[in-house]
Design a protein around this motif. Structure first.
Motif, PDB file in Angstrom:
ATOM      1  N   ASP A 132       0.869  -1.177   0.000  1.00  0.00           N
ATOM      2  CA  ASP A 132       0.000   0.000   0.000  1.00  0.00           C
ATOM      3  C   ASP A 132       0.905   1.226   0.000  1.00  0.00           C
ATOM      4  N   LEU A 133       0.840   1.997  -1.084  1.00  0.00           N
ATOM      5  CA  LEU A 133       1.709   3.161  -1.225  1.00  0.00           C
ATOM      6  C   LEU A 133       1.025   4.456  -0.810  1.00  0.00           C
ATOM      7  N   ASP A 134      -0.082   4.334  -0.106  1.00  0.00           N
ATOM      8  CA  ASP A 134      -0.799   5.522   0.374  1.00  0.00           C
ATOM      9  C   ASP A 134      -0.867   5.467   1.904  1.00  0.00           C
ATOM     10  N   PRO A 135       0.218   5.859   2.592  1.00  0.00           N
ATOM     11  CA  PRO A 135       0.267   5.725   4.055  1.00  0.00           C
ATOM     12  C   PRO A 135      -0.718   6.626   4.790  1.00  0.00           C
ATOM     13  N   ARG A 136      -1.264   7.611   4.111  1.00  0.00           N
ATOM     14  CA  ARG A 136      -2.254   8.481   4.761  1.00  0.00           C
ATOM     15  C   ARG A 136      -3.637   7.833   4.767  1.00  0.00           C
TER      16      ARG A 136
END
Length: 275
Positions: free
Chosen positions: A48-52
């Motif tokens: 998952d490259l969206d840590p927000r």
């Protein structure tokens, strides 16, 4: 559980879900594809490259919690959330990919260095979009009166250049050419004339840059309802009694998987079909 898929290549097949616009059903589609492959016995890793937002990761965390609470086996993916530089991403990819047949990347709905890198390194690049010229603008711009494509977007040019570079290096690096699939999600409530215009624009643009078009997942409340439990439409026996619309949605997913044309056991695409 069926026998495990064996992908005949030296590295895991990279499936990247990427769209610089949010709200296209990207993470939902990615999770369902990951679980579908796991159900077929494939070893699936994911980043998952969206840590927000962490939508993909949260979905699989919810899934693990449900499996533990109910004492059931729910096929899933080995996943990680990543925030860092490109070199670190490749290190993580190598680590997770050691024991994986497929590695899935869920990228954020914005322009992002890691998302661009993942997209250009994809074996299968999946770009979900709603049937809207707002979403179409990501890959191409159209004339205001005729709806004819007048130019490529920056994103389409980026992928085009990456595909050309990959094509030149395919034999030397023993990698397959990139397959770019534009997936039309949430088409259930689209006005017919607009849908026709979108189809024509996609057909015209696909001839220029070489992507394929696939039908994706329609807009359905069930997808939002399943998120807290981490269950998917594939978890038969754990969802209770399903209505007709849910069975239709499962068929949509089956067709999407076929359209992605992913590697299968001994090259037999039929073995990736859902029961």
């Amino acid at each position: 559980m069926e026998s495990r898929i064996t992908v005949s290549q030296s590295r895991p097949h990279r499936i990247v879900f990427a769209n610089e616009k949010g709200g296209t059903g990207k993470s939902t589609t990615a999770v369902h594809v990951a679980v579908a492959l796991a159900y077929k016995g494939a070893r699936v890793a994911a980043i998952d490259l969206d840590p927000r937002q962490r939508t993909f990761a949260r979905y699989l965390e919810n899934r693990a919690e449900t499996a533990a609470r109910r004492g059931i086996d729910l096929p899933s993916a080995n996943f990680a959330v990543y925030e860092g530089d490109v070199a670190g991403l490749e290190e993580l990819t190598a680590k997770l990919g050691e024991n994986a047949d497929f590695i899935i990347y869920d990228t954020p709905g914005r322009d992002d260095e890691l998302a661009r890198h993942a997209a250009t390194e994809a074996d299968t690049l999946v770009t979900p979009m709603n049937d809207s010229f707002v979403d179409f603008d990501l890959i191409g711009q159209v004339e205001g009166e005729t709806f004819k494509v007048k130019r490529l977007s920056f994103y389409a040019e980026l992928i085009w250049e990456a595909r050309m570079k990959r094509s030149r290096a395919t034999i030397e690096q023993q990698r397959r050419e990139m397959d770019w699939v534009v997936v039309r999600n949430r088409t259930g409530h689209v006005e017919a004339r607009n849908m026709t215009r979108i189809e024509q624009a996609l057909r015209e643009l696909s001839k220029r840059v070489g992507f394929r078009v696939a039908q994706g997942l329609s807009e359905r409340v069930i997808y939002r309802e399943l998120f807290p439990s981490g269950l998917t439409l594939l978890d038969k026996g754990h969802l209770g009694e399903l209505g007709t619309s849910h069975l239709v949605a499962r068929q949509e997913l089956r067709q999407l998987l076929q359209s992605l044309n992913l590697p299968a056991i001994a090259g037999a695409q039929a073995q990736l079909e859902l029961a």
